[in-house]
Design an enzyme around this catalytic site. Structure first.
Site, mmCIF file in Angstrom:
data_model
loop_
_atom_site.group_PDB
_atom_site.id
_atom_site.type_symbol
_atom_site.label_atom_id
_atom_site.label_comp_id
_atom_site.label_asym_id
_atom_site.label_seq_id
_atom_site.Cartn_x
_atom_site.Cartn_y
_atom_site.Cartn_z
ATOM 1 N N GLU A 245 0.882 -1.167 0.000
ATOM 2 C CA GLU A 245 0.000 0.000 0.000
ATOM 3 C C GLU A 245 0.916 1.212 0.000
ATOM 4 O O GLU A 245 1.486 1.566 1.026
ATOM 5 C CB GLU A 245 -0.882 0.014 1.260
ATOM 6 C CG GLU A 245 -1.832 -1.156 1.397
ATOM 7 C CD GLU A 245 -2.974 -1.101 0.410
ATOM 8 O OE1 GLU A 245 -3.139 -0.063 -0.274
ATOM 9 O OE2 GLU A 245 -3.685 -2.099 0.285
ATOM 10 N N CYS A 279 -2.528 9.418 2.632
ATOM 11 C CA CYS A 279 -2.175 8.750 1.369
ATOM 12 C C CYS A 279 -3.272 8.945 0.340
ATOM 13 O O CYS A 279 -3.000 9.142 -0.839
ATOM 14 C CB CYS A 279 -1.903 7.271 1.607
ATOM 15 S SG CYS A 279 -3.251 6.407 2.414
#
Ligand code: NDP
Length: 500
Positions: A245, A279
């Site tokens: 990720e 993010c």
């Protein structure tokens, strides 16, 4: 040796990792640094615990994980205060983060059995005398490496699903948020005192690298794209499977039929929450020409109202001191290339804080448009129409999330974003929907946490066939006859030989 202390920058003193507040420099805690073969030993202990944990079965693990969820829910204020002290995150943002993590623990615990347990799979005509069985068996020990920006949500996104699937976990929290990471470990140990099903190893990047090479059966990494590549390279040495990720540069598209007040509200939240250190945060906005000016006005008005400071403010400090230079460089570069600051600007960076900064008409090849800024800044560029917005949004190697505001075309636009996730008429919401998979494409990584895919990510599919009758069409045996082979040819043509 006396180390110079930059507030928030971790230091190692006497074999301990000292964690400090980025706002005040006050010490939040100190934890032993994993040295020598500490990481290997932690993985070994986790491996011993894995048999016991897997043996509890889905029901036993569900009961334990739901109790862990309960601990987090009852102590949500305490954990949020700790996150605030260690990372500088405003307490209300920390509350929302913990709530989201709790929801994921709840869903993973309740659904692991349904998604992963052994089941019978239908066979097909050519193997009609066999039944198929499928189950998802735990890997064993999963290594989880987490970032500092969401120190509860991100590790739990992997950890809760890995645990629910029957694995034990060794967690390497970010060096900026080790105390929060340890809190998670200790809180689980309260409800699972028998075995170390979740342990933490603390230290700098080298401890993460050691975890990659420690013999874990899978490695789930959340962090920057640069580190993700190092993690993958280290794991490649032993073919350890990885889930990555990584970073993002998410875009929002504002179409001509968008509700501009709702779009501006969501844009300010999606771009500036957690001081932009998200993010899946909105970093670039493309608004179509007819609504551009009104939309920008509404964003500036809302972002200009936000308060910046240590306690009780909307926007807290930049957690990682080194990031301040990156943010400053992106703003300067955008302005030098002809972009305009309609809010904030070059003077907005006042360590450890950055005031909200809205940049418009920023060239598409500038740093602020192409690279992760990770600060409370937004670029808003005008585009002719939604087609041009999609082209620009998809022009980067990143592809994590995204957002679209509009009515008629919004879902169609969202589907065309080159990203793992998208929110229509909201921002970031896919992160909280535990039934949906979370993850990116391209430089944003691969693999999925959350949802059914997130559970399957932490189980090895195991396929079993079982004969239940004699074969009418013997194929996989040396004892087949020429007549059997002729029959196989006939059946093949009959079953598959049609032109359509
Ligand atoms: P980093 O990549 O710097 O660090 C992530 C973790 O990796 C930390 O625990 C770090 O340890 C560790 N690490 C560092 N070097 C190595 C190495 N060589 N081998 C193994 N592990 C190592 O990211 P940040 O902590 O700065 O987090 C911010 C980044 O994370 C942003 O790019 C953001 O977009 C991304 N992110 C992605 C998310 C997603 O779900 N896709 C969610 C949240 C953030 P240490 O801290 O001790 O250096």
């Amino acid at each position: 040796m006396t180390a110079v202390r930059v507030p928030g920058a971790p230091i190692i003193s006497d074999g301990r990792l000292v964690s400090t507040s980025p706002a005040t420099g006050a010490e939040v805690g100190r934890l032993p640094v994993a040295a020598g073969d500490d990481v290997a030993r932690a993985v070994e202990r986790a491996r011993e615990a894995a048999g016991w944990w897997a043996g509890l079965g889905f029901t036993g693990r569900r009961e334990r994980l739901l109790r862990w969820r309960g601990v987090l829910a009852r102590r949500i204020e305490e954990l949020a205060e700790l996150m605030h002290a260690e990372g500088g995150k405003p307490v209300p943002d920390a509350i929302v983060e913990v709530l989201t993590a709790i929801e994921h623990i709840d869903w993973a615990a309740r659904n692991a059995g349904r998604v992963l347990r052994p089941r019978r799979v239908r066979s097909r005509l050519i193997l009609a005398e066999f039944t198929g069985h499928l189950e998802y068996q735990p890997y064993g020990v999963v290594g989880v490496i987490g970032p500092w920006n969401y120190p509860v949500f991100t590790p739990i996104g992997s950890t809760a699903y890995a645990l629910a699937a029957g694995n034990t976990v060794v967690l390497k929290p970010s060096e900026y948020t080790p105390v929060v990471g340890q809190w998670l470990v200790d809180s689980l140990a309260e409800v699972v005192p028998e075995q170390p099903v979740l342990t933490a190893v603390h230290g700098l990047g080298d401890v993460g690298a050691a975890l990659c090479r420690s013999g874990v059966n899978k490695l789930a990494f959340t962090g920057s794209t640069t580190t993700a590549k190092k993690v993958m390279a280290a794991c490649a040495e032993t073919l350890t499977p990885v889930l990555l990720e990584a970073g993002g540069k998410d875009a929002m598209i504002v179409d001509s039929d968008a509700d501009l007040d709702a779009a501006a509200e969501a844009c300010v939240w999606g771009g500036l929450t957690n001081a932009g250190q998200t993010c899946i945060g909105i970093e670039r906005v493309y608004a179509v020409e007819p609504v551009f000016d009104v939309f920008v006005g509404k964003v500036v008005e809302r972002a200009g109202r936000l308060t910046v400071g240590a306690d009780g403010s909307d926007i807290g400090p930049i957690t990682m001191p080194g990031q301040l230079d990156v943010i400053r460089r992106h703003i300067d570069d955008a302005l030098a290339r002809g972009g305009r600051a309609v809010l904030g600007g070059a003077e907005a960076v006042q360590p450890p804080y950055v005031r909200p900064t809205i940049l418009v008409d920023v060239p598409e090849d500038s740093l602020a448009v192409r690279e992760e800024t990770f600060g409370p800044t937004l670029t808003i560029n005008r585009v002719r129409d939604a087609e041009e917005a999609i082209t620009r949004a998809n022009a980067l190697p990143y592809g994590l999330g995204g957002s679209v505001f509009g009515r008629r075309r919004a879902v169609a636009i969202a589907r065309r974003l080159r990203s793992g996730m998208a929110a229509v008429n909201s921002t970031l919401t896919f992160a909280g929907m535990s039934t949906l998979p979370f993850g990116g494409v391209g430089e944003s990584g691969f693999g999925r946490i959350h949802g059914e895919d997130g559970l399957r990510e932490f189980g090895r599919p195991k396929a079993v066939t079982r004969r239940r009758a004699r074969s009418l069409l013997p194929a996989m045996t040396f004892e087949r006859t020429p007549a059997d082979v002729a029959r196989l040819v006939k059946v093949t043509k009959l079953l598959y030989g049609r032109r359509r």
